[in-house]
Design a protein around this motif. Structure first.
Motif, PDB file in Angstrom:
ATOM      1  N   SER A  52       0.833  -1.203   0.000  1.00  0.00           N
ATOM      2  CA  SER A  52       0.000   0.000   0.000  1.00  0.00           C
ATOM      3  C   SER A  52       0.867   1.252   0.000  1.00  0.00           C
ATOM      4  O   SER A  52       0.553   2.238  -0.680  1.00  0.00           O
ATOM      5  CB  SER A  52      -0.935  -0.009   1.207  1.00  0.00           C
ATOM      6  N   LEU A  56       1.145   4.244  -2.692  1.00  0.00           N
ATOM      7  CA  LEU A  56       1.065   5.672  -2.350  1.00  0.00           C
ATOM      8  C   LEU A  56       2.291   6.440  -2.843  1.00  0.00           C
ATOM      9  O   LEU A  56       2.172   7.535  -3.392  1.00  0.00           O
ATOM     10  CB  LEU A  56       0.914   5.847  -0.843  1.00  0.00           C
ATOM     11  N   ARG A  59       2.531   7.789  -6.209  1.00  0.00           N
ATOM     12  CA  ARG A  59       1.602   8.877  -6.511  1.00  0.00           C
ATOM     13  C   ARG A  59       1.879  10.162  -5.746  1.00  0.00           C
ATOM     14  O   ARG A  59       1.422  11.224  -6.129  1.00  0.00           O
ATOM     15  CB  ARG A  59       0.171   8.412  -6.229  1.00  0.00           C
ATOM     16  N   ILE A  65       1.929  11.860   2.772  1.00  0.00           N
ATOM     17  CA  ILE A  65       1.095  10.775   3.295  1.00  0.00           C
ATOM     18  C   ILE A  65       0.711  11.096   4.739  1.00  0.00           C
ATOM     19  O   ILE A  65       1.539  11.540   5.533  1.00  0.00           O
ATOM     20  CB  ILE A  65       1.858   9.433   3.220  1.00  0.00           C
ATOM     21  N   ILE A  74      -7.347   5.098   1.966  1.00  0.00           N
ATOM     22  CA  ILE A  74      -6.602   5.294   0.714  1.00  0.00           C
ATOM     23  C   ILE A  74      -7.553   5.333  -0.475  1.00  0.00           C
ATOM     24  O   ILE A  74      -7.388   6.146  -1.389  1.00  0.00           O
ATOM     25  CB  ILE A  74      -5.534   4.201   0.520  1.00  0.00           C
ATOM     26  N   TYR A  81      -7.205   2.166  -5.858  1.00  0.00           N
ATOM     27  CA  TYR A  81      -6.396   1.466  -4.861  1.00  0.00           C
ATOM     28  C   TYR A  81      -6.832   0.007  -4.650  1.00  0.00           C
ATOM     29  O   TYR A  81      -6.013  -0.918  -4.740  1.00  0.00           O
ATOM     30  CB  TYR A  81      -6.400   2.223  -3.532  1.00  0.00           C
TER      31      TYR A  81
END
Length: 88
Positions: A52, A56, A59, A65, A74, A81
């Motif tokens: 995960s 992230l 991106r 975050i 998310i 996602y």
């Protein structure tokens, strides 16, 4: 490339350290049923958290975050996602 370290605090909470241009720490909550739905027991929850964060970091920067969040949030920011995690 960022270095991601995931440590299990308890069954539902993970502390993630991301070392990149700057180092950040994140506390992530994961409901067991949500983890099972995403990865169908193909990954441990810690591996899911790591994947995960890879998602992230592809991106946004680690400094963008959230420092504390539930994993399912998310999908509110990135609708793709859950579909991406299901491919793992």
């Amino acid at each position: 490339m960022a270095k991601i370290t995931v440590k299990e605090v308890n069954q539902q909470t993970f502390r993630v350290t991301v070392i990149s241009n700057s180092t950040t720490e994140h506390d992530v909550n994961v409901e067991p049923a949500y983890a099972k739905r995403l990865c169908h027991d193909q990954l441990t929850t810690a591996e899911l958290v790591e994947k995960s964060f890879e998602f992230l970091l592809a991106r946004e920067s680690n400094t963008s975050i959230l420092r504390r969040f539930d994993l399912k949030v998310i999908s509110h920011y990135f609708p793709e996602y859950e579909a991406e995690m299901a491919k793992l």
